[in-house]
Design an enzyme around this catalytic site. Structure first.
Site, PDB file in Angstrom:
ATOM      1  N   ALA A   1       0.846  -1.199   0.000  1.00 39.30           N
ATOM      2  CA  ALA A   1       0.000   0.000   0.000  1.00 39.30           C
ATOM      3  C   ALA A   1       0.875   1.241   0.000  1.00 39.30           C
ATOM      4  O   ALA A   1       2.002   1.220   0.488  1.00 39.30           O
ATOM      5  CB  ALA A   1      -0.882  -0.011   1.242  1.00 39.30           C
TER       6      ALA A   1
ATOM      7  N   GLY B   1       0.816  -5.044   1.188  1.00 38.86           N
ATOM      8  CA  GLY B   1      -0.309  -5.204   0.259  1.00 38.86           C
ATOM      9  C   GLY B   1       0.104  -5.873  -1.037  1.00 38.86           C
ATOM     10  O   GLY B   1      -0.731  -6.506  -1.706  1.00 38.86           O
TER      11      GLY B   1
ATOM     12  N   GLU C   1      -0.188  -9.356  -0.314  1.00 39.33           N
ATOM     13  CA  GLU C   1      -1.610  -9.679  -0.115  1.00 39.33           C
ATOM     14  C   GLU C   1      -2.328  -9.855  -1.463  1.00 39.33           C
ATOM     15  O   GLU C   1      -3.204 -10.713  -1.601  1.00 39.33           O
ATOM     16  CB  GLU C   1      -2.284  -8.600   0.736  1.00 39.33           C
ATOM     17  CG  GLU C   1      -1.808  -8.665   2.196  1.00 39.33           C
ATOM     18  CD  GLU C   1      -2.347  -7.526   3.033  1.00 39.33           C
ATOM     19  OE1 GLU C   1      -1.954  -6.374   2.758  1.00 39.33           O
ATOM     20  OE2 GLU C   1      -3.140  -7.778   3.947  1.00 39.33           O
TER      21      GLU C   1
ATOM     22  N   GLU D   1       3.927  -4.790   7.819  1.00 39.93           N
ATOM     23  CA  GLU D   1       3.037  -3.745   8.336  1.00 39.93           C
ATOM     24  C   GLU D   1       3.278  -3.437   9.807  1.00 39.93           C
ATOM     25  O   GLU D   1       3.105  -2.308  10.261  1.00 39.93           O
ATOM     26  CB  GLU D   1       1.569  -4.159   8.127  1.00 39.93           C
ATOM     27  CG  GLU D   1       1.067  -4.032   6.695  1.00 39.93           C
ATOM     28  CD  GLU D   1       1.338  -5.260   5.838  1.00 39.93           C
ATOM     29  OE1 GLU D   1       2.178  -6.094   6.244  1.00 39.93           O
ATOM     30  OE2 GLU D   1       0.717  -5.381   4.772  1.00 39.93           O
TER      31      GLU D   1
HETATM   32  N1  3HC Z   1       4.495   3.567   0.414  1.00 41.63           N
HETATM   33  C1  3HC Z   1       4.913   4.777   0.009  1.00 41.63           C
HETATM   34  N2  3HC Z   1       6.157   5.029  -0.435  1.00 41.63           N
HETATM   35  C2  3HC Z   1       7.014   3.996  -0.445  1.00 41.63           C
HETATM   36  C3  3HC Z   1       6.666   2.710  -0.018  1.00 41.63           C
HETATM   37  C4  3HC Z   1       5.324   2.497   0.421  1.00 41.63           C
HETATM   38  N3  3HC Z   1       4.876   1.290   0.793  1.00 41.63           N
HETATM   39  N4  3HC Z   1       7.729   1.904  -0.155  1.00 41.63           N
HETATM   40  C5  3HC Z   1       8.713   2.657  -0.654  1.00 41.63           C
HETATM   41  N5  3HC Z   1       8.280   3.926  -0.837  1.00 41.63           N
HETATM   42  C6  3HC Z   1       9.027   5.057  -1.400  1.00 41.63           C
HETATM   43  C7  3HC Z   1      10.176   5.495  -0.520  1.00 41.63           C
HETATM   44  O1  3HC Z   1       9.727   6.427   0.441  1.00 41.63           O
HETATM   45  C8  3HC Z   1      11.107   6.108  -1.533  1.00 41.63           C
HETATM   46  O2  3HC Z   1      10.602   7.390  -1.852  1.00 41.63           O
HETATM   47  P1  3HC Z   1      11.592   8.586  -2.213  1.00 41.63           P
HETATM   48  O3  3HC Z   1      12.338   8.126  -3.423  1.00 41.63           O
HETATM   49  O4  3HC Z   1      10.694   9.734  -2.434  1.00 41.63           O
HETATM   50  O5  3HC Z   1      12.492   8.729  -1.016  1.00 41.63           O
HETATM   51  C9  3HC Z   1      10.904   5.237  -2.777  1.00 41.63           C
HETATM   52  O6  3HC Z   1       9.646   4.596  -2.594  1.00 41.63           O
HETATM   53  C10 3HC Z   1      11.969   4.169  -2.943  1.00 41.63           C
HETATM   54  O7  3HC Z   1      12.094   3.475  -1.721  1.00 41.63           O
HETATM   55  P2  3HC Z   1      13.516   3.196  -1.043  1.00 41.63           P
HETATM   56  O8  3HC Z   1      14.388   4.373  -1.192  1.00 41.63           O
HETATM   57  O9  3HC Z   1      13.233   2.686   0.317  1.00 41.63           O
HETATM   58  O10 3HC Z   1      14.056   2.039  -2.001  1.00 41.63           O
HETATM   59  P3  3HC Z   1      14.803   0.735  -1.596  1.00 41.63           P
HETATM   60  O11 3HC Z   1      15.033   0.026  -2.877  1.00 41.63           O
HETATM   61  O12 3HC Z   1      15.950   1.019  -0.693  1.00 41.63           O
HETATM   62  O13 3HC Z   1      13.750  -0.118  -0.711  1.00 41.63           O
HETATM   63  C11 3HC Z   1      11.623  -1.144  -0.200  1.00 41.63           C
HETATM   64  C12 3HC Z   1      12.525  -0.504  -1.283  1.00 41.63           C
HETATM   65  C13 3HC Z   1      12.261  -2.445   0.287  1.00 41.63           C
HETATM   66  C14 3HC Z   1      10.292  -1.430  -0.822  1.00 41.63           C
HETATM   67  C15 3HC Z   1      11.478  -0.180   1.004  1.00 41.63           C
HETATM   68  O14 3HC Z   1      11.146   1.101   0.519  1.00 41.63           O
HETATM   69  C16 3HC Z   1      10.417  -0.590   1.973  1.00 41.63           C
HETATM   70  O15 3HC Z   1      10.667  -1.393   2.841  1.00 41.63           O
HETATM   71  N6  3HC Z   1       9.188  -0.035   1.824  1.00 41.63           N
HETATM   72  C17 3HC Z   1       8.121  -0.250   2.758  1.00 41.63           C
HETATM   73  C18 3HC Z   1       7.437  -1.575   2.488  1.00 41.63           C
HETATM   74  C19 3HC Z   1       6.253  -1.724   3.408  1.00 41.63           C
HETATM   75  O16 3HC Z   1       6.325  -1.488   4.602  1.00 41.63           O
HETATM   76  N7  3HC Z   1       5.113  -2.165   2.840  1.00 41.63           N
HETATM   77  C20 3HC Z   1       3.920  -2.279   3.564  1.00 41.63           C
HETATM   78  C21 3HC Z   1       3.072  -1.067   3.315  1.00 41.63           C
HETATM   79  S1  3HC Z   1       1.661  -0.999   4.309  1.00 41.63           S
HETATM   80  C22 3HC Z   1       0.542  -2.028   3.542  1.00 41.63           C
HETATM   81  O17 3HC Z   1       0.819  -2.604   2.533  1.00 41.63           O
HETATM   82  C23 3HC Z   1      -0.801  -2.066   4.198  1.00 41.63           C
HETATM   83  C24 3HC Z   1      -1.657  -3.139   3.658  1.00 41.63           C
HETATM   84  O18 3HC Z   1      -1.551  -4.290   4.443  1.00 41.63           O
HETATM   85  C25 3HC Z   1      -3.109  -2.718   3.683  1.00 41.63           C
END
Ligand code: 3HC
Length: 706
Positions: A66, A107, A110, A130
């Protein structure tokens, strides 16, 4: 139409429809991407030629889940919501196969879980992280994963938040086919489809399941183990509830339960705090005027000056990253000891399974020692880690200036000294930067990157890039006494020690702050760092507290008695047989200091202890922000989360202040200023920026020097 095309690339080949996500950089499932997926699902559903939909990515990775930046906004609820999209895939009348590349997180996983089959390339990571954002998987993950694999394993995977490899996922039954490489995807897909074609997808998620006794026992045992790590957290408990209660329900009811638990977590201050921490760490890497192209200085060889504990800890970071590292010390014996220490630390990492035997060998091979500055002439980066004394450091930098190659980065690990004065002794001050590691340097994640008035853009950008390579969380700060972290710790520690003079027991102070969520109390931290170190730091900043006789008076008195902390088995606490105990002698000592300074002893409440310490921390943070030493309040938070054990679920001292409301913090500080007499008058004067922001109803986050 053009809009949906931007997010998904749709193509039909025979009876297969390929739906490829292309929302750079990481396919976050924002509103627009969800709409595009939904749209092409309809296209595929209506096309009689299509019998199977392959959900994949046109980018490197499948999906990061997400879009966190949408949380709390209208877009995150707008239909098709992510849960609704997953439900649609689950119920889809034709086959759906998810082809996962690089990673499927949150997500993203998921979506894949709702499909009928999953294939992934070998190096892929799959996870539901999450929990790190203060929420739980909210698009069916808490219900579909435990119905697909062992339920206790599913719950543990969600509570840990750590991704697993495709191979592990296949073993658990989460992935149907693991590919050796992406080139085999087409053939594997065809083979999988051949096996399924002509049959109808079976929905295995609908029914309720009983949680087996051994599964429940495994989950209970795991929960007990996690008690400390979960302190203060809400979402791991919600995940366990979602799994244990949801399993016993039909899917529709279970998903409704997941939604209720998700909404409750998502609305909590800790979810805001953890999401703030996620973005703050990314933002901290962005420095105005510094671009990726500036990071062009290749760092292939590193030298470290000084083979003490700090020098060794710093070296281990580079060795583990496979970067040849030379440790320089004029004392041969010290070098031998350092080599033995590094070897022992690496061995222990290997024995605990943290690094492979091969990595251990490589790291040892990458280590070299030297006694002569001539031997480090080829180093691309030199980090000085000698005694914290300006004259000593300046003499090291003169040597570096004389011997190092012209474009070498010359870094100091100073934690308090004036880096401009260190750069002044070099003919190339633009190459000088601060790389402030935190002890133990091979463990602590934080790296304060200190930029002087003259540090060049390539030196700064290359240092930030290097930080990522050695797995550190980097924050760029300006020059002042103690930079951000140690400057803020001074008032925090001042209050902790002053309250002992006012009548609080040391353990009472520590317990209050641990209860607040700090990894360690301030007094036990002082004992661990060394009472002499605390005194030295106070003396280096003497002009700031002149006239305040109570300032660290207890630490000075303890030093006088040779009670230097853990290393002498006695500091504020006693450490007989290594076990920490309150020492009545220290209470007597504190009482006599208090009497001699005219401080009346009284009983203090837990709230007062927390307020005086944490508000002092934040108040100094606002000064730092106003002076431009930190670029944003989030940078200060990142420093405290990664270097000082501030609870991540509170987001850092500035986020904590924002969450309380700056008006509340202002009123609290004003009350302390009024109630603590002359002491309060001097030490609780409110930072002007805090006052302005509070009075104009703004937050710390709304202010930025960028
Ligand atoms: N939402 C919004 N922005 C995100 C994002 C996310 N889930 N994941 C990454 N981004 C953004 C980062 O903020 C970054 O933005 P920027 O360039 O403006 O700084 C850009 O994407 C690239 O990310 P990284 O610099 O972190 O790139 P990496 O290659 O180092 O890492 C990654 C990529 C492993 C995907 C890491 O960003 C990460 O761990 N992201 C979070 C993943 C996460 O927690 N997902 C769960 C989301 S909550 C969800 O899905 C709820 C659902 O259950 C309903």
């Amino acid at each position: 139409m053009s809009e949906v095309n931007q997010y998904v690339d749709y193509r039909r080949e025979g009876d297969m429809a390929f739906l490829s996500m292309c929302h750079a950089p990481v396919n976050t499932l924002c509103y627009e991407l969800r709409c595009a997926i939904d749209h092409y699902l309809s296209v595929a559903e209506q096309d009689d030629n299509v019998q199977v939909v392959v959900l994949r990515s046109n980018l490197v990775a499948f999906s990061a889940g997400a879009d966190i930046s949408e949380f709390g906004t209208e877009k995150s609820f707008a239909e098709p919501s992510l849960p609704a999209l997953c439900d649609r895939i689950d119920q889809f009348p034709k086959w759906v196969i998810a082809e996962i590349s690089t990673y499927a997180l949150g997500g993203g996983l998921e979506l894949a879980l709702a499909a009928d089959k999953r294939i992934a390339t070998q190096g892929c990571k799959l996870g539901l992280p999450e929990v790190n954002l203060g929420i739980l998987p909210g698009a069916g993950g808490t219900q579909r994963l435990p119905r697909l694999i062992a339920s206790s394993t599913a719950a543990i995977m969600m509570c840990d938040g750590k991704p697993i490899s495709a191979a592990q996922a296949a073993e658990l039954g989460l992935i149907d086919v693991v590919l050796e490489s992406a080139e085999h995807a087409e053939a594997a897909l065809l083979q999988l489809w051949k096996a399924c074609a002509g049959t109808k997808p079976v929905n295995m998620f609908e029914q309720a399941y009983t949680l087996e006794a051994d599964e429940a026992a495994a989950l209970n045992a795991y929960q007990e183990q996690q008690a400390r790590r979960w302190y203060g957290l809400k979402s791991p408990f919600a995940i366990v509830d979602a799994v244990t209660q949801g399993m016993a329900m039909p899917l529709g009811e279970a998903l409704a339960l997941e939604r209720t638990l998700f909404d409750d977590c998502a609305a909590s201050p800790q979810a805001r705090a953890l999401q703030h921490a996620f973005f703050a760490e990314k933002e901290a890497l962005k420095v105005p005027g510094i671009g990726r192209d500036d990071a062009h200085l290749a760092i292939q060889e590193v030298a470290i000056i000084g083979s003490g504990l700090m020098g060794c800890g710093i070296a281990i970071n580079f060795l583990l990253a496979g970067i040849p590292t030379r440790l320089l010390d004029v004392n041969v014996e010290a070098l031998e000891k350092a080599r033995a220490y590094i070897q022992k630390t690496l061995e222990s990492n290997r024995d605990k399974g943290r690094i492979s035997a091969q990595k251990y060998e490589q790291a040892l091979m990458a280590l070299a020692t030297a006694c002569d500055y001539e031997d480090i002439a080829n180093a691309d980066l030199v980090i000085e880690a000698v005694f914290e004394d300006l004259a000593v450091k300046q003499s090291v930098f003169k040597e570096l200036d004389r011997h190092c190659k012209p474009d070498a980065i010359l870094a100091s690990n100073t934690s308090t000294l004036d880096l401009n004065a260190i750069a002044d002794v070099c003919a190339r001050p633009e190459n000088v930067i601060g790389l402030h590691f935190f002890s133990p340097a091979n463990i602590m994640k934080l790296l304060e990157v200190v930029r002087t008035e003259r540090t060049s853009a390539p030196v700064l950008a290359s240092s930030l890039k290097l930080a990522k390579r050695i797995n550190k969380v980097a924050v760029t700060v300006g020059v002042c006494y103690g930079f951000v972290g140690n400057r803020m710790v001074a008032p925090y520690s001042r209050e902790a020690f002053r309250m002992i003079l006012e009548g609080a027991r040391p353990s009472q102070v520590d317990e209050a702050l641990r209860e607040f969520g700090m990894a360690m109390g301030p007094i036990e931290m002082a004992d661990m760092a060394g009472i002499d170190v605390g005194c030295m730091a106070a003396l280096a900043n003497q002009q700031e507290w002149q006239g305040e006789e109570s300032y660290q008076a207890l630490q000075f008195a303890l030093r006088e008695q040779g009670r230097l902390g853990q290393k002498t088995s006695a500091g504020v606490y006693r450490y007989d047989d290594g076990k920490k105990q309150e020492d009545p002698e220290v209470l007597v000592l504190a009482k006599s200091i208090a009497e001699s300074l005219g401080i009346e002893q009284r009983s203090l409440t837990k709230d007062e202890i927390i307020q005086r310490c944490v508000f002092s921390l934040a108040n100094e943070g606002f000064r730092i922000l106003e002076e431009g030493i930190a670029q944003r309040s989030g940078d200060i938070d990142v420093i405290y989360l990664n270097g000082y054990g501030f609870p991540r679920w509170r987001g850092g001292p500035m986020q904590y202040a924002d969450e309380l409301g700056l008006q509340t913090v202002l009123q609290g500080l004003e009350a302390l200023q009024k109630n603590l007499g002359a002491y309060g008058e001097r030490w609780f004067s409110v930072a002007p920026l805090l006052k302005t922001l509070a009075q104009t109803n703004r937050s710390a986050q709304s202010f930025s020097n960028v």
